[in-house]
Design an enzyme around this catalytic site. Structure first.
Site, PDB file in Angstrom:
ATOM      1  N   GLY A   1      36.077  38.074  36.731  1.00  0.00           N
ATOM      2  CA  GLY A   1      36.580  38.870  35.604  1.00  0.00           C
ATOM      3  C   GLY A   1      35.451  39.484  34.792  1.00  0.00           C
ATOM      4  O   GLY A   1      34.304  39.038  34.842  1.00  0.00           O
TER       5      GLY A   1
ATOM      6  N   ARG B   1      34.354  41.870  25.968  1.00  0.00           N
ATOM      7  CA  ARG B   1      34.275  41.521  24.542  1.00  0.00           C
ATOM      8  C   ARG B   1      32.909  40.954  24.141  1.00  0.00           C
ATOM      9  O   ARG B   1      32.605  40.840  22.959  1.00  0.00           O
ATOM     10  CB  ARG B   1      35.385  40.532  24.175  1.00  0.00           C
ATOM     11  CG  ARG B   1      36.714  41.242  23.917  1.00  0.00           C
ATOM     12  CD  ARG B   1      37.821  40.261  23.613  1.00  0.00           C
ATOM     13  NE  ARG B   1      38.324  39.631  24.820  1.00  0.00           N
ATOM     14  CZ  ARG B   1      39.113  38.558  24.833  1.00  0.00           C
ATOM     15  NH1 ARG B   1      39.457  37.973  23.704  1.00  0.00           N
ATOM     16  NH2 ARG B   1      39.526  38.053  25.976  1.00  0.00           N
TER      17      ARG B   1
ATOM     18  N   GLN C   1      35.654  39.626  45.087  1.00  0.00           N
ATOM     19  CA  GLN C   1      37.000  40.100  44.759  1.00  0.00           C
ATOM     20  C   GLN C   1      36.885  41.500  44.151  1.00  0.00           C
ATOM     21  O   GLN C   1      36.390  41.676  43.047  1.00  0.00           O
ATOM     22  CB  GLN C   1      37.668  39.154  43.743  1.00  0.00           C
ATOM     23  CG  GLN C   1      39.126  39.522  43.474  1.00  0.00           C
ATOM     24  CD  GLN C   1      39.648  38.933  42.171  1.00  0.00           C
ATOM     25  OE1 GLN C   1      38.885  38.501  41.311  1.00  0.00           O
ATOM     26  NE2 GLN C   1      40.959  38.904  42.033  1.00  0.00           N
TER      27      GLN C   1
ATOM     28  N   GLY D   1      48.224  30.554  28.459  1.00  0.00           N
ATOM     29  CA  GLY D   1      49.505  30.323  29.100  1.00  0.00           C
ATOM     30  C   GLY D   1      50.088  29.022  28.552  1.00  0.00           C
ATOM     31  O   GLY D   1      49.353  28.062  28.321  1.00  0.00           O
TER      32      GLY D   1
ATOM     33  N   ASN E   1      47.826  25.804  29.207  1.00  0.00           N
ATOM     34  CA  ASN E   1      47.255  25.734  30.547  1.00  0.00           C
ATOM     35  C   ASN E   1      45.760  26.031  30.445  1.00  0.00           C
ATOM     36  O   ASN E   1      45.364  27.088  29.981  1.00  0.00           O
ATOM     37  CB  ASN E   1      47.948  26.793  31.423  1.00  0.00           C
ATOM     38  CG  ASN E   1      47.246  26.984  32.757  1.00  0.00           C
ATOM     39  OD1 ASN E   1      46.609  26.050  33.269  1.00  0.00           O
ATOM     40  ND2 ASN E   1      47.373  28.173  33.321  1.00  0.00           N
TER      41      ASN E   1
HETATM   42  C1  UD1 Z   1      44.458  32.425  32.447  1.00  0.00           C
HETATM   43  C2  UD1 Z   1      45.797  31.788  32.804  1.00  0.00           C
HETATM   44  C3  UD1 Z   1      46.385  31.168  31.534  1.00  0.00           C
HETATM   45  C4  UD1 Z   1      45.427  30.153  30.964  1.00  0.00           C
HETATM   46  C5  UD1 Z   1      44.069  30.782  30.724  1.00  0.00           C
HETATM   47  C6  UD1 Z   1      43.082  29.712  30.344  1.00  0.00           C
HETATM   48  C7  UD1 Z   1      46.749  33.105  34.620  1.00  0.00           C
HETATM   49  C8  UD1 Z   1      47.719  34.145  34.984  1.00  0.00           C
HETATM   50  N1  UD1 Z   1      46.676  32.787  33.333  1.00  0.00           N
HETATM   51  O1  UD1 Z   1      44.716  33.444  31.527  1.00  0.00           O
HETATM   52  O2  UD1 Z   1      47.615  30.540  31.818  1.00  0.00           O
HETATM   53  O3  UD1 Z   1      45.916  29.626  29.756  1.00  0.00           O
HETATM   54  O4  UD1 Z   1      43.592  31.423  31.913  1.00  0.00           O
HETATM   55  O5  UD1 Z   1      41.864  30.271  29.983  1.00  0.00           O
HETATM   56  O6  UD1 Z   1      46.063  32.560  35.476  1.00  0.00           O
HETATM   57  N2  UD1 Z   1      39.432  36.016  37.137  1.00  0.00           N
HETATM   58  C9  UD1 Z   1      38.994  36.447  38.363  1.00  0.00           C
HETATM   59  N3  UD1 Z   1      39.635  37.468  38.963  1.00  0.00           N
HETATM   60  C10 UD1 Z   1      40.711  38.083  38.410  1.00  0.00           C
HETATM   61  C11 UD1 Z   1      41.155  37.646  37.153  1.00  0.00           C
HETATM   62  C12 UD1 Z   1      40.503  36.598  36.544  1.00  0.00           C
HETATM   63  O7  UD1 Z   1      38.018  35.908  38.903  1.00  0.00           O
HETATM   64  O8  UD1 Z   1      41.242  39.003  39.029  1.00  0.00           O
HETATM   65  C13 UD1 Z   1      38.734  34.895  36.488  1.00  0.00           C
HETATM   66  C14 UD1 Z   1      38.073  35.296  35.181  1.00  0.00           C
HETATM   67  O9  UD1 Z   1      36.718  35.660  35.408  1.00  0.00           O
HETATM   68  C15 UD1 Z   1      38.170  34.030  34.350  1.00  0.00           C
HETATM   69  C16 UD1 Z   1      39.432  33.364  34.871  1.00  0.00           C
HETATM   70  O10 UD1 Z   1      39.681  33.921  36.134  1.00  0.00           O
HETATM   71  O11 UD1 Z   1      37.084  33.159  34.576  1.00  0.00           O
HETATM   72  C17 UD1 Z   1      40.616  33.564  33.947  1.00  0.00           C
HETATM   73  O12 UD1 Z   1      40.868  34.925  33.835  1.00  0.00           O
HETATM   74  P1  UD1 Z   1      41.427  35.546  32.496  1.00  0.00           P
HETATM   75  O13 UD1 Z   1      41.722  36.960  32.718  1.00  0.00           O
HETATM   76  O14 UD1 Z   1      40.543  35.171  31.378  1.00  0.00           O
HETATM   77  O15 UD1 Z   1      42.802  34.752  32.376  1.00  0.00           O
HETATM   78  P2  UD1 Z   1      43.682  34.626  31.109  1.00  0.00           P
HETATM   79  O16 UD1 Z   1      44.458  35.842  30.939  1.00  0.00           O
HETATM   80  O17 UD1 Z   1      42.873  34.157  29.979  1.00  0.00           O
END
Ligand code: UD1
Ligand code: CA
Length: 482
Positions: free
Chosen positions: A17, A21, A81, A148, A177
């Site tokens: 991700g 910010r 990814q 979540g 979560n």
């Molecule tokens: C996610 C969870 C949420 C939880 C929160 C905790 C989901 C749908 N939601 O939300 O329930 O409370 O984390 O912090 O999973 N990432 C990738 N590839 C992507 C998207 C994200 O590697 O395509 C990684 C990001 O770098 C990050 C993590 O996954 O380290 C979480 O991604 P983020 O977009 O922050 O999730 P949240 O919306 O915060």
């Protein structure tokens, strides 16, 4: 089956991700807390499970993240990814990078730096004990905004709903979560294949695997921890500062329990990479960084910053900045001392006020107490360098070395013009400019001889206050003589 045989087979760290910010040119994951990158904490926690496979899913700023990973975890498999279609998609990409399907998959994030290996082990242990298909790490927080929410029915976890998809009632749920889980790999793989994107963010949610497993009649559990710091992610620099402070507090608490006195934990910063012995005392405004180590009984502070410095037993270091230096047992440094790379101060040596040293080996019991620049130098055992001595090491083109021998004495306000050697047991008169070597037992005087001109004040400053004072003094002297 032994614990070993049932060992965690894969950990997938999500790190694809963006970190918009943070408003930084540097990847969020490379920003540091207590001297280590955010990502390195995730790697340490993951590695502590001794998994067969460690996969890191990278995407945003992947050149920086990949290069850093190659340094800190060359054994990790990197899965790219691109584009980033959500956490579910990220895990799918991670699993695809493995040539076999592991038995268990732990999923964790690269941006949750306070999570410990012990917590992950606890999660895995609970997952196994309950024979779950999915176990999610959760915590109860006062302000669940952004997370979540864990929806339970009759106490059992039924699903996780994202804030943006939640009803008003669901938003009131304070069990969140963490985004960290253990999955039975087959359930995970099959569930990921069915993920849809019909949600508020149009993403493939990893959280949907929970409802999926429940739909198959498999058990889903939660491992609820009472330390919400461990589930907190870093999205901006305000959170970075808050988590850094908490991590520092934890590091100091660990050292205090191991026998270190910390007078003021609020102004003391000790990096995660530093090593301290029992009976070390840290006074206010002390910052210890890098591979710094402090031996038993030493006192550091107030107002000290040490980076990659080795401090010996019972040494005292006050108001000092030092980098890549060694401070011997029982040595004294400061106040107001600057030790640059390559400084090695011997046992019971002293570097005092307004002294700068660089690339200087200062022997056992040698003293450089006041107002000196000591660069590219070797100062022998027990030598004394007078106040205001300058080691002139640079002629504008090259740098040269100066040697001052054992038990030698350099008078105040001398300049030692390198390259030059002052032998063991030699003296340099105060105010000398030394450009030639001095032999053992010799005294070098390198300044013009003093000349006193009688009557100068009376002839050149007649009638002045000075003249008057001179006359009085001369009169008194005359009187004394009579
Ligand atoms: C996610 C969870 C949420 C939880 C929160 C905790 C989901 C749908 N939601 O939300 O329930 O409370 O984390 O912090 O999973 N990432 C990738 N590839 C992507 C998207 C994200 O590697 O395509 C990684 C990001 O770098 C990050 C993590 O996954 O380290 C979480 O991604 P983020 O977009 O922050 O999730 P949240 O919306 O915060
Ligand atoms: Ca997040």
């Amino acid at each position: 089956m032994s614990q070993e045989a049932a060992g965690v087979t894969a950990v997938v760290v999500l790190a694809a991700g963006g970190g918009t910010r943070m408003k930084s040119r540097r990847s969020k994951l490379l920003h540091e807390l207590c001297g280590r990158s955010m990502l390195s904490y995730a790697i340490t926690a993951a590695t502590s499970l001794e998994p067969d496979h460690l996969v890191v899913v990278v995407g945003h700023e992947r050149e920086q993240v990949s290069a850093h990973l190659a340094e800190i975890a060359p054994y990790a498999v990197q899965a790219v990814q691109e584009p980033q279609l959500g956490t579910g998609h990220a895990v799918r990409v991670g699993l695809d990078a493995l040539d076999e399907l592991p038995a268990e998959v732990v999923v964790t994030y690269g941006d949750v730096p306070l999570l410990t290996g012990e917590t992950l082990s606890g999660l895995v242990a609970e997952h196994r004990a309950a024979a779950n298909a999915v176990t999610v790490l959760t915590s109860v927080v006062d302000v669940p905004t952004g997370y979540g929410r864990v929806v339970r029915e009759h106490g059992r976890v039924s699903r996780v709903v994202e804030e943006k998809d939640a009803s008003d009632d669901e938003r009131d749920i304070r069990e969140i979560n963490s985004g960290i889980y253990v999955f039975d790999a087959e359930t995970l793989r099959d569930g990921l294949a069915e993920l849809r994107t019909d949600n508020a963010q149009g993403e493939m949610y990893l959280t949907d695997i929970i409802a999926y497993a429940n739909g198959l009649g498999r058990t889903v559990g939660a491992h609820l921890i009472d330390d919400p710091w461990q589930t907190q992610g870093v999205n901006d620099r305000v959170q970075l500062a808050a988590l850094s402070r908490e991590l520092n507090r934890r590091i100091l608490e660990r050292w205090m329990r191991d026998g270190v006195t910390v007078m003021d934990p609020d102004t003391t910063w000790v990096a995660d990479t530093v090593d301290l012995a029992e009976d070390v005392t840290l006074l206010p405004n002390t910052i210890l960084r890098g591979a710094t180590s402090v031996s038993r009984g030493a006192t550091i502070g107030p107002d000290v910053m040490l980076t990659d410095v080795e401090v010996g037993e019972d040494a005292h270091v006050v108001a000092c900045h030092a980098t890549l230096a060694v401070i011997g047992d029982g040595a004294e440094v400061g106040p107001f001392s600057y030790l640059r790379p390559g400084t090695r101060l011997g046992v019971k040596g002293k570097v005092g006020a307004f002294v700068e040293a660089k690339n200087a080996v200062i022997g056992d019991g040698a003293k450089v107490p006041h107002l000196t620049y000591c660069g590219d130098a070797e100062v022998g055992e027990g030598a004394n360098i007078g106040a205001g001595t300058i080691f002139a090491n640079y002629d504008g083109v090259t740098k040269s070395r100066t040697t001052v021998g054992k038990a030698s004495f350099v008078g105040s306000n001398s300049v030692l013009v390198a390259p030059v050697t002052i032998a063991d047991g030699a003296y340099v008169a105060a105010g000398s400019a030394i450009t030639e070597d001095v032999g053992p037992g010799e005294l070098a005087i390198a300044r013009s001889r003093q000349r006193n001109i009688e009557g100068w004040v009376a002839s050149r400053r007649p009638g002045s206050k000075t003249h008057q004072a001179a006359d009085e003094a001369l009169g008194t002297r005359k009187g004394e003589q009579e």
